[in-house]
Design a protein around this motif. Structure first.
Motif, short mmCIF file in Angstrom:
data_model
loop_
_atom_site.label_atom_id
_atom_site.label_comp_id
_atom_site.label_asym_id
_atom_site.label_seq_id
_atom_site.Cartn_x
_atom_site.Cartn_y
_atom_site.Cartn_z
N GLU A 9 -1.90 4.09 3.99
CA GLU A 9 -3.02 4.64 3.23
C GLU A 9 -2.95 6.17 3.20
OE1 GLU A 9 -7.93 4.55 3.25
OE2 GLU A 9 -6.79 3.25 4.61
N LEU A 10 -2.59 6.75 4.32
CA LEU A 10 -2.51 8.21 4.41
C LEU A 10 -1.44 8.77 3.49
CD1 LEU A 10 -3.52 10.77 6.00
CD2 LEU A 10 -1.61 10.36 7.56
N LEU A 11 -0.28 8.10 3.45
CA LEU A 11 0.84 8.60 2.66
C LEU A 11 0.78 8.12 1.20
CD1 LEU A 11 3.79 8.13 5.20
CD2 LEU A 11 2.65 10.26 4.57
N GLY A 12 -0.11 7.16 0.93
CA GLY A 12 -0.21 6.62 -0.43
C GLY A 12 0.99 5.78 -0.79
N ILE A 13 1.47 4.97 0.15
CA ILE A 13 2.64 4.12 -0.09
C ILE A 13 2.29 2.68 0.25
CG2 ILE A 13 4.32 5.97 0.33
CD1 ILE A 13 4.69 4.90 3.17
N SER A 14 3.12 1.75 -0.26
CA SER A 14 2.92 0.34 0.04
C SER A 14 3.48 0.00 1.42
CB SER A 14 3.62 -0.52 -1.02
OG SER A 14 5.03 -0.37 -0.91
N LYS A 15 3.11 -1.19 1.90
CA LYS A 15 3.63 -1.63 3.20
C LYS A 15 5.15 -1.80 3.13
CE LYS A 15 1.13 -4.44 5.58
NZ LYS A 15 0.43 -5.66 6.13
N PHE A 16 5.64 -2.32 1.97
CA PHE A 16 7.08 -2.49 1.80
C PHE A 16 7.79 -1.14 1.91
CE2 PHE A 16 10.77 -2.27 -0.99
CZ PHE A 16 11.56 -3.29 -0.48
N THR A 17 7.23 -0.11 1.22
CA THR A 17 7.83 1.23 1.27
C THR A 17 7.78 1.79 2.68
OG1 THR A 17 7.17 1.64 -1.01
CG2 THR A 17 7.71 3.57 0.33
N PHE A 18 6.67 1.55 3.36
CA PHE A 18 6.54 2.04 4.74
C PHE A 18 7.66 1.50 5.63
CE2 PHE A 18 5.01 0.88 9.01
CZ PHE A 18 4.90 2.15 9.56
N LEU B 263 -0.38 13.79 1.94
CA LEU B 263 -0.35 13.47 0.52
C LEU B 263 0.52 14.43 -0.28
CD1 LEU B 263 -4.06 12.42 -0.16
CD2 LEU B 263 -2.03 10.96 -0.13
N GLU B 264 0.88 15.58 0.29
CA GLU B 264 1.71 16.55 -0.41
C GLU B 264 3.19 16.42 -0.05
OE1 GLU B 264 0.28 20.49 0.15
OE2 GLU B 264 -1.79 20.01 -0.45
N MET B 265 3.51 15.47 0.83
CA MET B 265 4.89 15.32 1.28
C MET B 265 5.73 14.59 0.23
SD MET B 265 4.33 14.16 5.26
CE MET B 265 3.22 15.06 6.35
N ASN B 266 6.99 15.01 0.10
CA ASN B 266 7.92 14.26 -0.73
C ASN B 266 8.53 13.11 0.08
OD1 ASN B 266 10.04 15.33 0.86
ND2 ASN B 266 10.23 17.13 -0.48
N LYS B 267 9.44 12.39 -0.52
CA LYS B 267 10.01 11.20 0.13
C LYS B 267 10.66 11.56 1.46
CE LYS B 267 13.49 7.59 -0.35
NZ LYS B 267 14.52 6.94 -1.22
N ASN B 268 11.51 12.55 1.48
CA ASN B 268 12.22 12.90 2.71
C ASN B 268 11.25 13.36 3.80
OD1 ASN B 268 14.74 12.28 1.65
ND2 ASN B 268 15.09 14.37 0.88
N GLU B 269 10.22 14.09 3.39
CA GLU B 269 9.22 14.57 4.36
C GLU B 269 8.41 13.40 4.91
OE1 GLU B 269 8.57 19.05 2.51
OE2 GLU B 269 7.35 17.36 1.81
N LYS B 270 8.13 12.41 4.06
CA LYS B 270 7.41 11.24 4.53
C LYS B 270 8.24 10.47 5.54
CE LYS B 270 4.54 10.62 0.41
NZ LYS B 270 4.23 9.78 -0.78
N ILE B 271 9.54 10.37 5.28
CA ILE B 271 10.44 9.69 6.23
C ILE B 271 10.48 10.45 7.55
CG2 ILE B 271 12.86 9.11 6.67
CD1 ILE B 271 13.15 8.55 3.67
N GLU B 272 10.54 11.77 7.47
CA GLU B 272 10.55 12.59 8.68
C GLU B 272 9.23 12.46 9.44
OE1 GLU B 272 11.87 14.88 11.68
OE2 GLU B 272 13.06 14.12 9.99
N PHE B 273 8.13 12.40 8.68
CA PHE B 273 6.80 12.23 9.27
C PHE B 273 6.72 10.89 10.00
CE2 PHE B 273 2.32 10.75 8.56
CZ PHE B 273 1.70 11.67 9.38
N ILE B 274 7.21 9.83 9.36
CA ILE B 274 7.21 8.50 9.99
C ILE B 274 8.12 8.48 11.21
CG2 ILE B 274 7.99 6.12 9.63
CD1 ILE B 274 6.92 6.35 6.76
#
Length: 222
Positions: A194-203, A163-174
């Motif tokens: 749900e974990l990242l707090g993003i929509s399915k489209f964003t995922f 939940l503390e990750m920014n966009k680039n970190e979320k992409i790296e996490f994925i």
């Protein structure tokens, strides 16, 4: 107790216990430290390990205890080496009279030379030193548990909670989870959304970006 002679049968019984339990690779020594230090050994079992016998002398530690340089001489599981190269795992306790004066000691010297050599052989046989933990294999009881492990590994890789990750970190996490095969697990994408707090489209958008970056990186390496 004033002298060791008062409890000598018990002490000898104790030496027999240790000797019989550990076998001929274990030297057990009883010192009477009221005697001349050149002749303190009053009982010894398997003395061939240090080449000593009844009437022999004590070690340098005993001298320090008697001198008062070392107040508590009891030592457990320390390693010593004999002059002929044996490696011993040793323990020593010191016995006191009713006045608190040190009058004796019991020393146990277990010859571990051969077992250390065998350990070295086994490490070589198992190629243990060549093992790496960079790609740790996870043995989980079910896929949900397995996914939890992968998520934890991914957060550790990024260095912060999801939940503390920014966009680039979320992409790296994925990208990390994708390369680990996490999204082959049914409904794993929903859990990550749900974990990242993003929509399915964003995922799916982030997943596409991460894969394109991975493909580009792989092309550069080739």
């Amino acid at each position: 107790m004033k002298t060791l002679d008062e409890i000598m049968p018990v002490l000898q019984q104790l030496l027999t216990l240790v000797e019989q339990h550990f076998g001929n690779k274990c030297e057990v020594v009883l010192h009477d430290l009221t005697k001349d230090y050149n002749h303190t050994i009053v009982d010894i079992r398997n003395g061939d390990i240090t080449h000593r016998s009844i009437g022999g002398c004590g070690s340098n530690l005993g001298l320090e205890v008697l001198r008062g340089t070392v107040l508590d001489g009891d030592r457990f599981n320390y390693v010593t080496t004999t002059q002929d190269g044996k490696i011993l795992r040793s323990s020593s306790i010191y016995l006191k009279n009713d006045q608190g004066d040190v009058i004796g000691s019991i020393c146990v010297n277990l010859d571990i030379t051969e077992t250390l050599q065998f350990e070295g052989y086994l490490r070589q046989f198992n190629q243990f030193d060549n093992f790496t933990s960079n790609d740790e294999e996870i043995f989980a009881p079910d896929v949900n548990n397995l996914l939890s492990h992968l998520i934890q590994m991914g957060q550790e890789q990024i260095g912060k909670p999801a939940l503390e990750m920014n966009k680039n970190e979320k992409i790296e996490f994925i990208r990390f989870l994708d390369r680990k095969g996490a999204f082959l697990i049914t409904k794993s994408g929903e859990q990550i959304c749900e974990l990242l707090g993003i929509s399915k489209f964003t995922f799916y958008n982030y997943l596409e970006i991460s894969r394109s970056q991975s493909d580009s990186s792989d092309s550069d390496q080739t």
